[in-house]
Scaffold this motif. Structure first.
Motif, PDB file in Angstrom:
ATOM      1  N   THR A 163       2.787  26.827  -1.381  1.00 46.05           N
ATOM      2  CA  THR A 163       4.012  26.056  -1.604  1.00 46.05           C
ATOM      3  C   THR A 163       3.911  24.743  -0.844  1.00 46.05           C
ATOM      4  O   THR A 163       4.058  24.726   0.387  1.00 46.05           O
ATOM      5  N   ALA A 164       3.667  23.659  -1.566  1.00 43.35           N
ATOM      6  CA  ALA A 164       3.504  22.333  -0.948  1.00 43.35           C
ATOM      7  C   ALA A 164       4.730  21.481  -1.249  1.00 43.35           C
ATOM      8  O   ALA A 164       4.711  20.607  -2.131  1.00 43.35           O
ATOM      9  N   ILE A 165       5.805  21.743  -0.520  1.00 42.45           N
ATOM     10  CA  ILE A 165       7.057  21.024  -0.766  1.00 42.45           C
ATOM     11  C   ILE A 165       6.915  19.553  -0.402  1.00 42.45           C
ATOM     12  O   ILE A 165       7.376  18.663  -1.128  1.00 42.45           O
ATOM     13  N   GLY A 166       6.293  19.268   0.732  1.00 42.82           N
ATOM     14  CA  GLY A 166       6.107  17.875   1.143  1.00 42.82           C
ATOM     15  C   GLY A 166       5.302  17.090   0.127  1.00 42.82           C
ATOM     16  O   GLY A 166       5.642  15.945  -0.203  1.00 42.82           O
ATOM     17  N   ALA A 167       4.229  17.695  -0.392  1.00 43.62           N
ATOM     18  CA  ALA A 167       3.410  17.022  -1.400  1.00 43.62           C
ATOM     19  C   ALA A 167       4.207  16.746  -2.665  1.00 43.62           C
ATOM     20  O   ALA A 167       4.008  15.723  -3.329  1.00 43.62           O
ATOM     21  N   ALA A 168       5.129  17.657  -3.011  1.00 47.67           N
ATOM     22  CA  ALA A 168       5.968  17.449  -4.195  1.00 47.67           C
ATOM     23  C   ALA A 168       6.877  16.243  -4.010  1.00 47.67           C
ATOM     24  O   ALA A 168       7.101  15.469  -4.952  1.00 47.67           O
ATOM     25  N   ILE A 169       7.400  16.059  -2.807  1.00 47.40           N
ATOM     26  CA  ILE A 169       8.253  14.898  -2.543  1.00 47.40           C
ATOM     27  C   ILE A 169       7.444  13.615  -2.660  1.00 47.40           C
ATOM     28  O   ILE A 169       7.883  12.630  -3.271  1.00 47.40           O
ATOM     29  N   LEU A 170       6.227  13.611  -2.102  1.00 51.45           N
ATOM     30  CA  LEU A 170       5.373  12.422  -2.185  1.00 51.45           C
ATOM     31  C   LEU A 170       4.996  12.120  -3.637  1.00 51.45           C
ATOM     32  O   LEU A 170       4.994  10.957  -4.059  1.00 51.45           O
ATOM     33  N   LYS A 171       4.680  13.162  -4.405  1.00 54.55           N
ATOM     34  CA  LYS A 171       4.332  12.954  -5.808  1.00 54.55           C
ATOM     35  C   LYS A 171       5.530  12.414  -6.588  1.00 54.55           C
ATOM     36  O   LYS A 171       5.380  11.584  -7.504  1.00 54.55           O
ATOM     37  N   SER A 172       6.730  12.850  -6.226  1.00 56.95           N
ATOM     38  CA  SER A 172       7.943  12.351  -6.886  1.00 56.95           C
ATOM     39  C   SER A 172       8.168  10.884  -6.552  1.00 56.95           C
ATOM     40  O   SER A 172       8.597  10.093  -7.405  1.00 56.95           O
ATOM     41  N   ILE A 173       7.879  10.504  -5.291  1.00 57.26           N
ATOM     42  CA  ILE A 173       7.981   9.100  -4.908  1.00 57.26           C
ATOM     43  C   ILE A 173       7.035   8.259  -5.763  1.00 57.26           C
ATOM     44  O   ILE A 173       7.397   7.180  -6.258  1.00 57.26           O
ATOM     45  N   ASP A 174       5.815   8.755  -5.971  1.00 51.05           N
ATOM     46  CA  ASP A 174       4.843   8.027  -6.784  1.00 51.05           C
ATOM     47  C   ASP A 174       5.327   7.887  -8.226  1.00 51.05           C
ATOM     48  O   ASP A 174       5.113   6.852  -8.866  1.00 51.05           O
TER      49      ASP A 174
END
Length: 376
Positions: A163-174
């Motif tokens: 579960t990579a919640i932080g990575a999901a936020i960064l990908k959403s920013i992109d």
């Protein structure tokens, strides 16, 4: 109020110049006035008129010119605008714990159903993007108004490990930065990184992609200004790898991107049973058989880390929602547009000034014709 082209306001200087020219012309006419010896004859030749009326049309023309100068300077005001005029990024957790049946028929199916209803309820002009994440995050559907494409992707979601919640936020920013040039891409090298504790919460083990060192880290939005795009993040667990949600939230806040986390599931996850479609076409001989071999520490990664999600919402200016069953999740998605559908931003009102100027000019013309002296 602010102006995009403030130098155009110099055009307002023409108004006092024209007023001075008009007053000079009136004084000149008085000096050149013809003297009549028979006042009664003059009154019969020219009807009586209130002296102030002849000045009103001229004053209105000058006011219209001033309004046109203001319109040309592109005035902007702070106003509430709908998010539907921009985009919504849906970040959906597809970790193996989404197979838990504490929500009937399982968390994944309930989430897919709620997302479908949310998409169907949106305006056809609303752009919606889809980010899916387990051990890593990926942009499944770029923000689009093609909601059918989005629903097809939602129907085809499969589970993964981690579960990579932080990575999901960064990908959403992109994803937001691709459609909003004022939002800089995320910096995957910035922030605290969490290791993988090895919790067996799903059927698929994939390596976390190596972040690109070339990603810019300078925020692209002015300080304090919120981007019109928002991120709705649905997860049923806790971050197990990659950048921490708190660190990713700091980057989102710097760029003005608001995140609305949804914590899904109960605090007592039960047997995990996914359909063959949710398992990715039968990658295993059968679904996971419950949680029997997991200790208390591992079990914590299968329930929502509410403290972390609340921190994400607080940092980015969003709001945290809790849903323990399918009905509550549907209610959250239904109410979400009412909570996040507007935000403050600069709105150009030059058209309003130009329209008002045109109206004043027409009124000046009408009054000039109506009040014009007519010989009897």
């Amino acid at each position: 109020m602010r102006f995009n082209l403030p130098y155009v306001l110099l055009g307002l200087l023409t108004v006092p110049v024209l007023v001075a020219a008009y007053l000079w012309q009136l004084r000149r006419r008085r000096r050149a006035a013809i003297r009549f010896s028979h006042v009664a004859l003059l009154r019969k030749a020219v009807p009586r008129q209130r002296s102030w009326r002849r000045h009103v049309p001229i004053a209105m023309v000058l006011a219209a010119l001033g309004l046109l100068a203001l319109a040309g300077a592109r005035p902007q005001v702070r106003a509430q605008v709908p998010v539907s005029s921009s985009a919504v990024i849906l970040a959906i957790d597809v970790s193996g714990s989404m197979c838990s049946t504490d929500v009937s028929p399982n968390r994944m199916s309930a989430a897919q159903d709620a997302v479908r209803k949310f998409v169907d309820d949106q305006n056809a002009k609303t752009r919606i993007g889809l980010v899916v994440f387990s051990g890593f995050a990926q942009l499944s559907v770029a923000p689009t108004t093609d909601h059918e494409e989005l629903l097809t992707a939602v129907d085809g979601l499969t589970t993964g490990r981690g579960t990579a919640i932080g990575a999901a936020i960064l990908k959403s920013i992109d994803a937001v930065s691709e459609i909003n040039p004022q939002v800089a891409p995320s910096d995957p090298n910035s922030g605290e990184v969490q290791g993988d504790p090895g919790v067996p919460d799903g059927p698929d083990q994939r390596p976390t992609p190596t972040p690109s060192p070339s990603a810019p880290s300078t925020p692209g939005t002015p300080s304090g200004q919120k981007a019109p795009e928002i991120v709705v993040l649905l997860t049923d667990g806790a971050n197990t790898r990659g950048v921490t949600p708190e660190s990713a939230a700091e980057q989102a806040a710097q760029r003005g991107v608001r995140v609305y986390p949804i914590g899904f599931g109960t605090s007592e996850p039960t047997q995990m049973v996914c359909t063959s479609e949710q398992l990715g076409g039968g990658m295993f001989d059968g679904p996971p058989q419950g949680l029997g071999g997991l200790g208390f520490g591992a079990r914590n990664f299968l329930v929502v880390d509410e403290d972390s999600l609340r921190q994400v919402a607080s940092t980015t200016g969003g709001e945290y929602f809790k849903a323990e069953d399918a009905e509550q999740l549907n209610t959250v998605f239904k109410d979400l547009p009412q909570r996040a559908d507007t935000q403050e931003r600069d709105v150009d009102v030059s058209v309003a000034f130009a329209g008002l100027a045109a109206l004043v000019l027409l009124l000046a013309l009408w009054l000039g014709l109506r009040w014009a002296p007519h010989p009897q």
